[in-house]
Scaffold this active site. Structure first.
Site, mmCIF file in Angstrom:
data_model
loop_
_atom_site.group_PDB
_atom_site.id
_atom_site.type_symbol
_atom_site.label_atom_id
_atom_site.label_comp_id
_atom_site.label_asym_id
_atom_site.label_seq_id
_atom_site.Cartn_x
_atom_site.Cartn_y
_atom_site.Cartn_z
ATOM 1 N N LYS A 87 103.713 38.471 -51.742
ATOM 2 C CA LYS A 87 104.466 39.487 -51.012
ATOM 3 C C LYS A 87 103.579 40.668 -50.608
ATOM 4 O O LYS A 87 103.930 41.417 -49.694
ATOM 5 C CB LYS A 87 105.650 39.980 -51.837
ATOM 6 N N ASP A 88 102.431 40.863 -51.277
ATOM 7 C CA ASP A 88 101.523 41.962 -50.946
ATOM 8 C C ASP A 88 100.505 41.592 -49.875
ATOM 9 O O ASP A 88 99.777 42.460 -49.386
ATOM 10 C CB ASP A 88 100.755 42.421 -52.197
ATOM 11 N N ARG A 138 112.846 47.880 -48.164
ATOM 12 C CA ARG A 138 113.712 46.700 -48.018
ATOM 13 C C ARG A 138 114.868 46.774 -49.006
ATOM 14 O O ARG A 138 116.032 46.604 -48.631
ATOM 15 C CB ARG A 138 112.883 45.431 -48.268
ATOM 16 N N ARG A 139 114.550 47.026 -50.275
ATOM 17 C CA ARG A 139 115.609 47.144 -51.279
ATOM 18 C C ARG A 139 116.491 48.351 -50.994
ATOM 19 O O ARG A 139 117.720 48.279 -51.087
ATOM 20 C CB ARG A 139 114.982 47.266 -52.672
ATOM 21 N N ARG A 156 107.194 55.061 -58.490
ATOM 22 C CA ARG A 156 105.890 54.411 -58.340
ATOM 23 C C ARG A 156 105.289 54.160 -59.704
ATOM 24 O O ARG A 156 105.795 54.581 -60.722
ATOM 25 C CB ARG A 156 104.933 55.294 -57.518
ATOM 26 N N ARG A 162 107.101 52.402 -64.804
ATOM 27 C CA ARG A 162 108.451 52.525 -64.251
ATOM 28 C C ARG A 162 109.513 52.362 -65.338
ATOM 29 O O ARG A 162 110.500 53.093 -65.358
ATOM 30 C CB ARG A 162 108.663 51.485 -63.143
ATOM 31 N N CYS A 249 104.861 45.126 -45.425
ATOM 32 C CA CYS A 249 105.621 45.114 -46.677
ATOM 33 C C CYS A 249 106.486 46.358 -46.816
ATOM 34 O O CYS A 249 107.377 46.402 -47.641
ATOM 35 C CB CYS A 249 104.665 45.003 -47.870
#
Length: 319
Positions: A87-88, A138-139, A156, A162, A249
């Site tokens: 995904k990156d 996106r989320r 971040r 996190r 992304c």
């Protein structure tokens, strides 16, 4: 009698984050198992995305944020291949580099993670104003669309950072990838697997992409043992969809893919940053034609209004 020289040692590039190293050492172990007479060394590098932790990802820019330094290492031959969370990895790679292998995908879904004070809640039952952390547009866009009563705040840092912020009470919940949590041995922190109807996942999420130099037949041959054809076909379709929409992304574009009875179905979504507009559609076809399916779906959603949404987003983030 001549003695053949041992095969050359191959150097695997990785980011320094805990998750990146877990993934890279898995690749190293699998390659060593299948190629016992060859040495595989791991070289670690810090990428721009690892160094800038106090700025939202969308404001930094997304062109190779977590990959550029590794790609330069391959081009100058200090490393031979690089392991990425797929995904990156940008959908357009630098000249001279290719996506050499896609590994078998694990669960690509997003997950809600909560602290001890919020164990009784799911996403749809969190009280109005509850603070949910995510660094993904996106989320963010999809959750705003479905849960406009919640408050969303950027978060971040690596996964453990996190989680520490969540447990300290800075957030009521945070959104992370199921795959990352499980690979880190933190699967017990998955409080709710978010259904695709609510949050389509990132392109390539749950799969590893191994990048290498174009034309390096030796490395490509070595990597064949890790290639998983169904995962590759699904991810190629997703990446073609993203590439055709010129999204990175840090654009609210989500996908979902499945192969059933020999048919690949690709669902794609584009949403506005405020979560008020969301365009979603699907296409189906032969898994080996994933690139065509991805482009076809991109054209469908663009004509349905996604083009206008993306133009606004690109203007806002300075594309």
């Amino acid at each position: 009698m001549s003695v053949s020289s041992p095969p050359r040692s191959l150097r695997i590039g990785s980011r320094k984050s805990q998750l990146a190293l877990v993934q890279t050492y898995w690749v190293q172990a699998e390659l060593s198992k299948h190629h016992p007479h060859r040495q595989f060394e791991v070289e670690t590098m810090s990428t721009q995305g690892d160094k800038i932790l106090d700025v939202a990802l969308a404001k930094i820019g997304d062109k190779g944020l977590f990959t550029k330094e590794l790609e330069l290492g391959m081009l100058d031959r200090s490393i031979d291949l690089a392991v990425h969370s797929l995904k990156d990895l940008p959908t357009n790679l630098p000249e001279g580099l290719i996506l050499g292998c896609v590994t078998e995908r694990v669960n690509p879904a997003d997950a809600l993670v909560v602290n001890s004070q919020n164990q009784d809640y799911q996403l749809d039952s969190l009280p109005a104003g509850a603070v949910v952390g995510t660094s993904s547009l996106r989320r963010l866009a999809q959750l705003r669309y479905h849960y406009p009563h919640l408050t969303f705040k950027d978060v971040r840092g690596n996964v453990n950072t996190r989680l520490a912020k969540l447990d300290a009470g800075e957030y009521d919940g945070i959104i992370l990838a199921v795959a990352g949590l499980e690979r880190l041995g933190l699967g017990d922190r998955v409080h709710q697997v978010i259904p695709a109807e609510i949050s389509l996942h990132a392109v390539g999420q749950g799969a590893l992409g191994i990048e290498c130099r174009d034309g390096d037949a030796e490395v490509l041959q070595v990597l064949k043992v890790l290639e998983h054809a169904p995962s590759r076909d699904r991810c190629y379709a997703e990446r073609a969809f993203l590439r055709e929409l010129e999204g990175g992304c840090q654009v609210p574009i989500g996908v979902n893919t499945a192969i059933e009875d020999g048919i690949l179905t690709l669902t794609g979504m584009v949403a506005s940053l405020d979560g008020k507009r969301l365009i979603k559609d699907s296409v189906s076809g032969d898994p080996s034609h994933g690139e065509v399916l991805g482009r076809d779906l991109a054209h469908k959603v663009r004509e349905a209004g996604a083009g206008e949404i993306l133009a606004e987003i690109f203007a806002e983030v300075g594309r």
